[in-house]
Design an enzyme around this catalytic site. Structure first.
Site: not given
Ligand code: PNS
Length: 160
Positions: A18, A42, A91, A129
């Site tokens: 990150h 979560k 990645r 993570s």
């Molecule tokens: O680090 P991560 O868990 O891969 O990040 C995922 C994240 C936080 C970017 C994604 O889950 C997110 O944007 N969630 C907020 C809810 C949302 O906007 N959902 C719509 C897209 S499916």
């Protein structure tokens, strides 16, 4: 006009992968907001407050990086902050399907929203993570993959 990027994620915990992406984004944008998703459904290891404090420490060296948290849709947070782009790390090819669907949904929700992908350096390619948490949960350590303060926090968390 100043260019603002939002780098969203769970950051549970933040890894060197990150930080690699943050450094690349900070070099290209005027301002980068590291935005932690506040997702009560979560099961996270670190609370949002803990993650915020960890990230705040680690971004001190960047003049143009801030940390924040958000609830709900990322597309709404992007509109609220008037960000120009959403930054995500790509990645390996295994990330592609998920990242493309995320970017596509976000584009439907907020047509003005651009997603930009950064590639981490090779040593961070297979770092996540989840892998970090699994290793520390079994008493292992990955000092080359996480900053010292995260190494310490993980050891403390799994000791309890
Ligand atoms: O680090 P991560 O868990 O891969 O990040 C995922 C994240 C936080 C970017 C994604 O889950 C997110 O944007 N969630 C907020 C809810 C949302 O906007 N959902 C719509 C897209 S499916």
């Amino acid at each position: 006009m100043k260019k603002l990027a939002v780098y969203p994620g769970s950051f549970d915990p933040i890894t060197n992968g990150h930080l690699d992406i943050i450094e690349r984004a900070a070099a290209l944008f005027d301002m980068v907001i590291v935005a932690i998703l506040n997702n009560s459904s979560k099961n996270s290891l670190f609370t949002v407050a803990e993650r915020k404090a960890q990230i705040a420490q680690l971004i001190k060296k960047f003049k143009n990086v801030k940390v924040d948290s958000f609830d709900g849709l990322l597309a709404d947070y992007m509109a609220k902050t008037k960000a120009n782009a959403c930054v995500r790390g790509l990645r390996a090819v295994t990330d592609l399907e998920y990242e493309f669907s995320l970017a596509n949904i976000n584009q439907k929700l907020n047509p003005k929203m651009e997603t930009i992908f950064f590639m981490p350096s090779e040593e961070n390619t297979y770092l996540s993570s989840s892998v970090v948490k699994e290793v520390y949960s079994f008493g292992g350590e990955l000092k080359q993959s996480v900053p010292p303060l995260i190494d310490k926090a993980l050891k403390k968390k799994f000791k309890n």
